[in-house]
Design an enzyme around this catalytic site. Structure first.
Site, PDB file in Angstrom:
ATOM      1  N   GLN A  16       0.837  -1.210   0.000  1.00 40.00           N
ATOM      2  CA  GLN A  16       0.000   0.000   0.000  1.00 40.00           C
ATOM      3  C   GLN A  16       0.867   1.253   0.000  1.00 40.00           C
ATOM      4  O   GLN A  16       2.093   1.185   0.113  1.00 40.00           O
ATOM      5  CB  GLN A  16      -0.948   0.008   1.210  1.00 40.00           C
ATOM      6  CG  GLN A  16      -0.265   0.158   2.560  1.00 40.00           C
ATOM      7  CD  GLN A  16      -1.270   0.269   3.709  1.00 40.00           C
ATOM      8  OE1 GLN A  16      -2.355  -0.285   3.657  1.00 40.00           O
ATOM      9  NE2 GLN A  16      -0.890   0.977   4.759  1.00 40.00           N
ATOM     10  N   ARG A 145       7.937  13.443  16.899  1.00 38.29           N
ATOM     11  CA  ARG A 145       8.436  12.378  16.003  1.00 38.29           C
ATOM     12  C   ARG A 145       9.870  12.024  16.409  1.00 38.29           C
ATOM     13  O   ARG A 145      10.730  11.848  15.556  1.00 38.29           O
ATOM     14  CB  ARG A 145       8.447  12.841  14.534  1.00 38.29           C
ATOM     15  CG  ARG A 145       7.108  13.099  13.920  1.00 38.29           C
ATOM     16  CD  ARG A 145       6.333  11.824  13.612  1.00 38.29           C
ATOM     17  NE  ARG A 145       5.095  12.151  12.932  1.00 38.29           N
ATOM     18  CZ  ARG A 145       3.999  12.592  13.549  1.00 38.29           C
ATOM     19  NH1 ARG A 145       3.987  12.716  14.873  1.00 38.29           N
ATOM     20  NH2 ARG A 145       2.925  12.897  12.856  1.00 38.29           N
ATOM     21  N   TYR A 148      11.148   8.428  15.318  1.00 38.08           N
ATOM     22  CA  TYR A 148      10.943   8.345  13.863  1.00 38.08           C
ATOM     23  C   TYR A 148      11.975   9.212  13.136  1.00 38.08           C
ATOM     24  O   TYR A 148      12.661   8.746  12.216  1.00 38.08           O
ATOM     25  CB  TYR A 148       9.515   8.801  13.516  1.00 38.08           C
ATOM     26  CG  TYR A 148       9.217   8.766  12.024  1.00 38.08           C
ATOM     27  CD1 TYR A 148       9.009   7.562  11.362  1.00 38.08           C
ATOM     28  CD2 TYR A 148       9.134   9.946  11.278  1.00 38.08           C
ATOM     29  CE1 TYR A 148       8.732   7.527   9.992  1.00 38.08           C
ATOM     30  CE2 TYR A 148       8.863   9.920   9.911  1.00 38.08           C
ATOM     31  CZ  TYR A 148       8.670   8.712   9.277  1.00 38.08           C
ATOM     32  OH  TYR A 148       8.406   8.683   7.922  1.00 38.08           O
TER      33      TYR A 148
HETATM   34  P1  NAD Z   1       2.060   2.870   4.794  1.00 36.07           P
HETATM   35  O1  NAD Z   1       2.460   3.166   6.202  1.00 36.07           O
HETATM   36  O2  NAD Z   1       0.708   3.251   4.299  1.00 36.07           O
HETATM   37  O3  NAD Z   1       2.328   1.354   4.501  1.00 36.07           O
HETATM   38  C1  NAD Z   1       3.452   0.781   5.031  1.00 36.07           C
HETATM   39  C2  NAD Z   1       3.578  -0.604   4.452  1.00 36.07           C
HETATM   40  O4  NAD Z   1       4.686  -1.181   5.104  1.00 36.07           O
HETATM   41  C3  NAD Z   1       2.361  -1.470   4.733  1.00 36.07           C
HETATM   42  O5  NAD Z   1       1.936  -2.129   3.562  1.00 36.07           O
HETATM   43  C4  NAD Z   1       2.886  -2.446   5.774  1.00 36.07           C
HETATM   44  O6  NAD Z   1       2.270  -3.717   5.715  1.00 36.07           O
HETATM   45  C5  NAD Z   1       4.363  -2.502   5.430  1.00 36.07           C
HETATM   46  N1  NAD Z   1       5.177  -2.945   6.542  1.00 36.07           N
HETATM   47  C6  NAD Z   1       5.084  -2.571   7.840  1.00 36.07           C
HETATM   48  N2  NAD Z   1       5.949  -3.269   8.586  1.00 36.07           N
HETATM   49  C7  NAD Z   1       6.607  -4.096   7.738  1.00 36.07           C
HETATM   50  C8  NAD Z   1       7.602  -5.090   7.905  1.00 36.07           C
HETATM   51  N3  NAD Z   1       8.105  -5.373   9.116  1.00 36.07           N
HETATM   52  N4  NAD Z   1       8.048  -5.740   6.821  1.00 36.07           N
HETATM   53  C9  NAD Z   1       7.536  -5.473   5.594  1.00 36.07           C
HETATM   54  N5  NAD Z   1       6.577  -4.563   5.361  1.00 36.07           N
HETATM   55  C10 NAD Z   1       6.118  -3.895   6.431  1.00 36.07           C
HETATM   56  O7  NAD Z   1       3.149   3.433   3.845  1.00 36.07           O
HETATM   57  P2  NAD Z   1       3.559   4.909   3.472  1.00 36.07           P
HETATM   58  O8  NAD Z   1       2.869   5.942   4.293  1.00 36.07           O
HETATM   59  O9  NAD Z   1       3.471   4.905   2.014  1.00 36.07           O
HETATM   60  O10 NAD Z   1       5.081   4.907   3.948  1.00 36.07           O
HETATM   61  C11 NAD Z   1       6.063   4.206   3.235  1.00 36.07           C
HETATM   62  C12 NAD Z   1       7.412   4.754   3.648  1.00 36.07           C
HETATM   63  O11 NAD Z   1       7.438   6.153   3.385  1.00 36.07           O
HETATM   64  C13 NAD Z   1       7.737   4.591   5.126  1.00 36.07           C
HETATM   65  O12 NAD Z   1       9.107   4.314   5.260  1.00 36.07           O
HETATM   66  C14 NAD Z   1       7.417   5.957   5.700  1.00 36.07           C
HETATM   67  O13 NAD Z   1       8.150   6.231   6.866  1.00 36.07           O
HETATM   68  C15 NAD Z   1       7.853   6.841   4.549  1.00 36.07           C
HETATM   69  N6  NAD Z   1       7.258   8.177   4.570  1.00 36.07           N
HETATM   70  C16 NAD Z   1       5.907   8.317   4.575  1.00 36.07           C
HETATM   71  C17 NAD Z   1       5.374   9.603   4.631  1.00 36.07           C
HETATM   72  C18 NAD Z   1       3.872   9.818   4.670  1.00 36.07           C
HETATM   73  O14 NAD Z   1       3.448  10.956   4.968  1.00 36.07           O
HETATM   74  N7  NAD Z   1       3.054   8.836   4.362  1.00 36.07           N
HETATM   75  C19 NAD Z   1       6.222  10.705   4.680  1.00 36.07           C
HETATM   76  C20 NAD Z   1       7.598  10.524   4.651  1.00 36.07           C
HETATM   77  C21 NAD Z   1       8.111   9.241   4.593  1.00 36.07           C
END
Ligand code: NAD
Length: 246
Positions: A16, A145, A148
């Protein structure tokens, strides 16, 4: 002709959000995509997409990571996307949350790079590793955060060290630093807060462009870093935050 024709991509957190948007755009650009995630049900939704193969993989499980690497003949692109957001100041963060955050957000990338680098280095062509960081890192101090942001700053350090160590062996390593992206987990996090409506307004109020990024906007930047269009680019952090860190 696609921008990733004949490339093999492995990515984590593909079920996702940003990871899924990347899996889809990589496949559209001609790559063979191995999309991994722990979420078995969500991952299945990708099975019908041409160019995408799915594998269940928990990025905290080193044995399974090594098995996946051994099962693939060659890999051109590794996108380490998996990450987890812990909310809180340093005083609100216990040791278990600190360790869990480092395990999922940083040690996962250490494991993936160690398992996949030897295979990637064995190729003649330029290969690319992209790590998911955030502007909530060494780039910008963001309230609540603590761990994080600390993990995402560590991702920047890991990225630069891999880039420096392998720059003369055809390996590039860069990271992406998004601001706030409209993904399922963002909504889950907002809905878990005491007053979701007010929290949504607060989240939007801090966006200089008045909106969140879409996952596709982040995927386009990751696509550039994955493709040969960026073959002179390594060790860099690519901020994509609608001006949040200005
Ligand atoms: P999300 O949080 O919606 O989805 C995260 C996905 O990671 C999920 O499908 C989950 O099943 C998977 N996941 C969780 N633990 C896991 C594990 N141990 N092994 C394998 N998969 C695992 O995703 P997102 O918001 O698109 O975030 C993706 C990345 O982008 C993350 O590293 C997040 O920190 C980073 N990020 C997100 C944002 C934001 O605002 N959404 C901003 C900056 C960075």
């Amino acid at each position: 002709m696609g921008r990733l024709d004949d490339k093999v991509v492995v990515l984590t957190a593909g079920a996702q959000g940003i990871g899924r948007a990347c899996a889809e755009i990589f496949a559209r650009e001609g790559a063979r995509v191995i999309a991994t995630d722990v979420n078995v049900e969500k991952l299945k939704e990708l099975d019908s997409i041409k160019g995408i193969e799915t594998r269940v993989l928990d990025v905290t499980n080193n044995d399974d990571i090594v098995k996946l690497a051994k099962s693939l003949d060659h890999v051109d692109i590794l996108f380490n996307c998996a990450g987890y957001v812990h909310n809180g100041t340093i005083l609100e963060t216990d040791e278990a949350s600190w360790d869990r955050s480092f395990n999922i957000n940083v040690k996962s990338m250490f494991r993936m790079c160690k398992a996949f680098l030897p295979k990637m280095m064995a190729q003649d062509s330029s290969v690319s590793i992209i790590n998911m960081s955030s502007v909530a890192s060494s780039i910008k101090g963001v309230p609540n955060r603590s761990v994080y942001s600390t993990t995402k700053a560590a991702v920047i350090g890991l990225t630069k060290s891999v880039a420096a160590d392998y720059v003369d062996q055809n390996v590039r390593c860069n990271c992406v630093c998004p601001g706030t992206v409209d993904t399922p987990s963002l909504h889950e996090r907002i809905n878990a807060l005491e007053d979701p409506q007010k929290s949504m307004k607060d989240f939007l109020a801090r966006q200089k462009m008045g909106r969140f990024a879409s996952a596709d906007e982040i995927a386009n930047m990751v696509l550039y870093l994955a493709s040969d269009e960026s073959k002179y680019v390594t060790g860099q952090c690519f901020i994509i935050d609608g001006g949040w860190s200005l």
